[in-house]
Design a protein around this motif. Structure first.
Motif, short mmCIF file in Angstrom:
data_model
loop_
_atom_site.label_atom_id
_atom_site.label_comp_id
_atom_site.label_asym_id
_atom_site.label_seq_id
_atom_site.Cartn_x
_atom_site.Cartn_y
_atom_site.Cartn_z
N HIS A 263 -1.64 -2.64 -7.72
CA HIS A 263 -1.12 -3.25 -6.50
C HIS A 263 -1.51 -4.73 -6.49
O HIS A 263 -2.69 -5.07 -6.43
CB HIS A 263 -1.74 -2.51 -5.30
CG HIS A 263 -1.32 -3.05 -3.97
ND1 HIS A 263 -1.97 -2.74 -2.81
CD2 HIS A 263 -0.32 -3.91 -3.63
CE1 HIS A 263 -1.39 -3.36 -1.79
NE2 HIS A 263 -0.39 -4.08 -2.27
N LYS B 64 0.84 -1.19 0.00
CA LYS B 64 0.00 0.00 0.00
C LYS B 64 0.88 1.26 0.00
O LYS B 64 0.57 2.25 -0.65
CB LYS B 64 -0.92 -0.02 1.23
CG LYS B 64 -1.94 1.08 1.19
CD LYS B 64 -2.93 1.00 2.31
CE LYS B 64 -3.87 2.20 2.33
NZ LYS B 64 -3.24 3.50 2.18
N ASP C 286 -2.33 -7.45 -4.72
CA ASP C 286 -2.67 -7.55 -3.29
C ASP C 286 -3.43 -8.82 -2.94
O ASP C 286 -3.96 -8.95 -1.84
CB ASP C 286 -3.48 -6.31 -2.86
CG ASP C 286 -4.76 -6.17 -3.66
OD1 ASP C 286 -4.98 -6.96 -4.60
OD2 ASP C 286 -5.56 -5.26 -3.35
N THR D 98 1.91 2.07 -3.46
CA THR D 98 0.83 2.63 -4.29
C THR D 98 0.52 4.06 -3.85
O THR D 98 0.29 4.93 -4.68
CB THR D 98 -0.48 1.80 -4.20
OG1 THR D 98 -0.90 1.79 -2.85
CG2 THR D 98 -0.31 0.40 -4.66
N ASP D 99 0.55 4.28 -2.52
CA ASP D 99 0.26 5.63 -2.02
C ASP D 99 1.32 6.61 -2.52
O ASP D 99 1.02 7.76 -2.86
CB ASP D 99 0.23 5.65 -0.48
CG ASP D 99 -1.02 4.96 0.05
OD1 ASP D 99 -1.94 4.70 -0.76
OD2 ASP D 99 -1.05 4.66 1.26
N GLN E 87 -5.96 3.94 -6.28
CA GLN E 87 -5.23 5.19 -6.01
C GLN E 87 -5.17 6.07 -7.26
O GLN E 87 -5.16 5.57 -8.38
CB GLN E 87 -3.81 4.89 -5.49
CG GLN E 87 -2.80 4.45 -6.53
CD GLN E 87 -2.95 2.98 -6.97
OE1 GLN E 87 -3.86 2.29 -6.55
NE2 GLN E 87 -2.06 2.52 -7.83
#
Ligand SMILES: Cc1cc2nc3c(=O)[nH]c(=O)nc-3n(C[C@H](O)[C@H](O)[C@H](O)COP(=O)(O)O)c2cc1C
Length: 263
Positions: free
Chosen positions: A100, A89, A102, A92-93, A242
């Motif tokens: 991502h 995360k 995930d 990606t942020d 995002q």
């Protein structure tokens, strides 16, 4: 649904749809939405082919599965797009873009970053990642109630001509209209790009299914279905909610001079 709400909630659906055909009424709304998109000189250069027949969807599913397996095993696809793969995360942020990864089987988790790296190819094949992705891809495509073939007329879509760029822009707008209308109707959408990425015989098989006349080109395939809120995620899956802030991609007057909108 309010337009801005539809724009913000539109998403790619990576998982399975409800096992329920799309109604003709809804399909008509999707295509009418496409028809309202802008196009150069109102040329409406797009054409669409609905593939709903079960045996034909299953055939496309097989093509999608085989092309996924080949492309992933070769390694060129993910090596080419590596710059867009994120594994946490935080990543990606920080970037505000990319996808991502995930969701994956627990046995793969410790290796995932290595797998999707320049050197991960051999290990990826040893751990049968291409096979896992192919199984899901085949099922996801064949179980989608609607596959949409998207075409452009070659009268406009000429690669070295401005009209080629215009028609691609117009088609993009038409597809977005379809996608937004789908969002308002609870219908999910996913681009099916692997047969195209694999190219050659795989993409030709898709063209042969759609049977465009000489002066039309098959540009893309999408899968559609009613969203299942309880759908299980694909074995290896990603998310990409995002977005970059406006100040990172919009400039004032000349490129590079950041436009920072007031709060
Ligand atoms: C030209 C193009 C090609 C794409 N190819 C794929 C694809 O092969 N598979 C897929 O699942 N999504 C594909 N996507 C969807 C993007 O991955 C997705 O739009 C992006 O990650 C943002 O996520 P969102 O659509 O959920 O907002 C494609 C989108 C575009 C515009």
């Amino acid at each position: 649904m309010d337009v801005f709400e539809a724009i913000k909630s539109r998403r790619t659906t990576n998982g399975y749809f409800l096992d329920k055909p799309l109604s003709d009424e809804h399909i008509k709304i999707l295509l009418q939405s496409a028809s309202y998109a802008p196009s150069h000189f109102n040329s409406q250069p797009w054409r669409f082919v609905l593939i709903r027949d079960k045996a034909r969807r299953e055939h496309l599913g097989k093509i999608a599965g085989r092309s996924m397996r080949e492309v992933m095993a070769k390694g060129n696809f993910w090596k080419r797009y590596l710059k867009y793969f994120r594994f946490s995360k935080e990543e990606t942020d920080k970037s505000g873009d990319g996808i991502h990864i995930d969701n994956m089987p627990a046995v793969l988790k410790p290796f995932i970053k290595y797998l999707f790296s320049e050197k991960g190819g051999e290990m990826m094949n040893k751990l049968r990642v291409p096979y896992l992705l192919a199984i899901d891809s085949k099922k996801l495509v064949s179980r989608s109630p609607l596959i949409l073939g998207v075409l452009l007329t070659k009268d406009e879509y000429k690669k070295d001509d401005l009209s080629g760029m215009y028609s691609l822009l117009a088609l993009g707008m038409a597809i977005e209209n379809i996608w937004l209308a789908a969002t308002a109707l609870g219908i999910g959408v996913q681009f099916i790009s692997l047969p195209m990425e694999a190219g050659g015989a795989y993409w030709q098989e898709c063209i042969d299914m759609v049977q465009p006349p000489e002066n039309y080109e098959l540009i893309a395939l999408f899968r559609f279905g009613y969203i299942d809120p309880n759908a299980k995620r694909p074995t290896i899956d990603w998310s990409s909610t995002q977005r970059k802030p406006v100040s990172e991609f919009c400039y004032e007057e000349t490129f590079g001079n950041k436009w920072i909108p007031k709060e």
